[in-house]
Design a protein around this motif. Structure first.
Motif, PDB file in Angstrom:
ATOM      1  N   ILE A  97       0.831  -1.206   0.000  1.00  0.00           N
ATOM      2  CA  ILE A  97       0.000   0.000   0.000  1.00  0.00           C
ATOM      3  C   ILE A  97       0.867   1.259   0.000  1.00  0.00           C
ATOM      4  N   TYR A  98       1.725   1.396   1.021  1.00  0.00           N
ATOM      5  CA  TYR A  98       2.520   2.616   1.170  1.00  0.00           C
ATOM      6  C   TYR A  98       3.878   2.546   0.475  1.00  0.00           C
ATOM      7  N   LYS A  99       4.406   1.323   0.321  1.00  0.00           N
ATOM      8  CA  LYS A  99       5.701   1.118  -0.349  1.00  0.00           C
ATOM      9  C   LYS A  99       6.825   1.900   0.313  1.00  0.00           C
ATOM     10  N   LYS A 100       6.798   1.946   1.657  1.00  0.00           N
ATOM     11  CA  LYS A 100       7.776   2.726   2.411  1.00  0.00           C
ATOM     12  C   LYS A 100       8.437   1.875   3.482  1.00  0.00           C
ATOM     13  N   VAL A 101       9.549   2.357   3.986  1.00  0.00           N
ATOM     14  CA  VAL A 101      10.232   1.738   5.117  1.00  0.00           C
ATOM     15  C   VAL A 101       9.851   2.517   6.367  1.00  0.00           C
ATOM     16  N   PRO A 102       9.958   1.941   7.509  1.00  0.00           N
ATOM     17  CA  PRO A 102      10.456   0.613   7.819  1.00  0.00           C
ATOM     18  C   PRO A 102       9.359  -0.446   7.725  1.00  0.00           C
ATOM     19  N   VAL A 103       9.835  -1.654   7.493  1.00  0.00           N
ATOM     20  CA  VAL A 103       8.988  -2.841   7.573  1.00  0.00           C
ATOM     21  C   VAL A 103       9.729  -3.834   8.453  1.00  0.00           C
ATOM     22  N   LEU A 104       9.064  -4.306   9.487  1.00  0.00           N
ATOM     23  CA  LEU A 104       9.616  -5.354  10.335  1.00  0.00           C
ATOM     24  C   LEU A 104       9.003  -6.663   9.873  1.00  0.00           C
ATOM     25  N   LEU A 105       9.836  -7.622   9.546  1.00  0.00           N
ATOM     26  CA  LEU A 105       9.375  -8.915   9.069  1.00  0.00           C
ATOM     27  C   LEU A 105       9.707  -9.951  10.142  1.00  0.00           C
ATOM     28  N   HIS A 106       8.664 -10.492  10.771  1.00  0.00           N
ATOM     29  CA  HIS A 106       8.845 -11.463  11.850  1.00  0.00           C
ATOM     30  C   HIS A 106       8.301 -12.809  11.400  1.00  0.00           C
ATOM     31  N   ASN A 107       9.216 -13.733  11.127  1.00  0.00           N
ATOM     32  CA  ASN A 107       8.827 -15.069  10.642  1.00  0.00           C
ATOM     33  C   ASN A 107       7.875 -14.992   9.454  1.00  0.00           C
ATOM     34  N   GLY A 108       8.158 -14.073   8.525  1.00  0.00           N
ATOM     35  CA  GLY A 108       7.366 -13.958   7.307  1.00  0.00           C
ATOM     36  C   GLY A 108       6.134 -13.082   7.425  1.00  0.00           C
ATOM     37  N   LYS A 109       5.875 -12.521   8.607  1.00  0.00           N
ATOM     38  CA  LYS A 109       4.704 -11.661   8.804  1.00  0.00           C
ATOM     39  C   LYS A 109       5.160 -10.210   8.950  1.00  0.00           C
ATOM     40  N   PRO A 110       4.689  -9.319   8.065  1.00  0.00           N
ATOM     41  CA  PRO A 110       5.149  -7.932   8.100  1.00  0.00           C
ATOM     42  C   PRO A 110       4.381  -7.068   9.097  1.00  0.00           C
ATOM     43  N   VAL A 111       5.114  -6.125   9.683  1.00  0.00           N
ATOM     44  CA  VAL A 111       4.538  -5.058  10.499  1.00  0.00           C
ATOM     45  C   VAL A 111       5.103  -3.770   9.921  1.00  0.00           C
ATOM     46  N   VAL A 112       4.233  -2.819   9.593  1.00  0.00           N
ATOM     47  CA  VAL A 112       4.678  -1.570   8.974  1.00  0.00           C
ATOM     48  C   VAL A 112       4.413  -0.383   9.887  1.00  0.00           C
ATOM     49  N   GLU A 113       5.069   0.717   9.586  1.00  0.00           N
ATOM     50  CA  GLU A 113       4.985   1.976  10.335  1.00  0.00           C
ATOM     51  C   GLU A 113       5.787   1.888  11.618  1.00  0.00           C
ATOM     52  N   SER A 114       6.727   2.807  11.795  1.00  0.00           N
ATOM     53  CA  SER A 114       7.665   2.738  12.900  1.00  0.00           C
ATOM     54  C   SER A 114       6.984   2.762  14.271  1.00  0.00           C
ATOM     55  N   LEU A 115       5.984   3.591  14.459  1.00  0.00           N
ATOM     56  CA  LEU A 115       5.330   3.658  15.767  1.00  0.00           C
ATOM     57  C   LEU A 115       4.560   2.385  16.087  1.00  0.00           C
ATOM     58  N   ILE A 116       4.008   1.746  15.090  1.00  0.00           N
ATOM     59  CA  ILE A 116       3.316   0.479  15.302  1.00  0.00           C
ATOM     60  C   ILE A 116       4.344  -0.607  15.638  1.00  0.00           C
ATOM     61  N   ILE A 117       5.468  -0.607  14.956  1.00  0.00           N
ATOM     62  CA  ILE A 117       6.524  -1.580  15.224  1.00  0.00           C
ATOM     63  C   ILE A 117       7.021  -1.433  16.657  1.00  0.00           C
ATOM     64  N   LEU A 118       7.227  -0.170  17.088  1.00  0.00           N
ATOM     65  CA  LEU A 118       7.728   0.058  18.451  1.00  0.00           C
ATOM     66  C   LEU A 118       6.719  -0.381  19.471  1.00  0.00           C
TER      67      LEU A 118
END
Length: 75
Positions: free
Chosen positions: A54-75
């Motif tokens: 959707i956003y095509k932006k970094v950061p993306v956290l990939l945990h065992n093949g499952k992505p989490v996007v947006e830095s504040l959500i990752i934190l």
């Protein structure tokens, strides 16, 4: 119990991806860093586009093949 795979898709100079990297380092969480060229959509990796289509932006956290996007959500 097996070792978990953790990758961070980021870009040099991005305060948002750096925020995630610093948090993981402070917590002592091992991760693999994947540098992305975000200056042009044509230069973005297929993996980044797959995990954040959707956003095509970094950061993306990939945990065992499952992505989490947006830095504040990752934190």
């Amino acid at each position: 119990m097996g070792e978990e795979e953790l990758k961070v898709f980021g870009a040099w100079g991005s305060p948002f991806s750096r925020r995630v990297e610093i948090a993981l380092e402070l917590k002592g969480v091992p991760f693999e860093y994947m540098e992305e060229n975000v200056s042009d959509d044509k230069l973005k990796s297929p993996l980044l586009l797959k995990y954040n289509p959707i956003y095509k932006k970094v950061p993306v956290l990939l945990h065992n093949g499952k992505p989490v996007v947006e830095s504040l959500i990752i934190l």
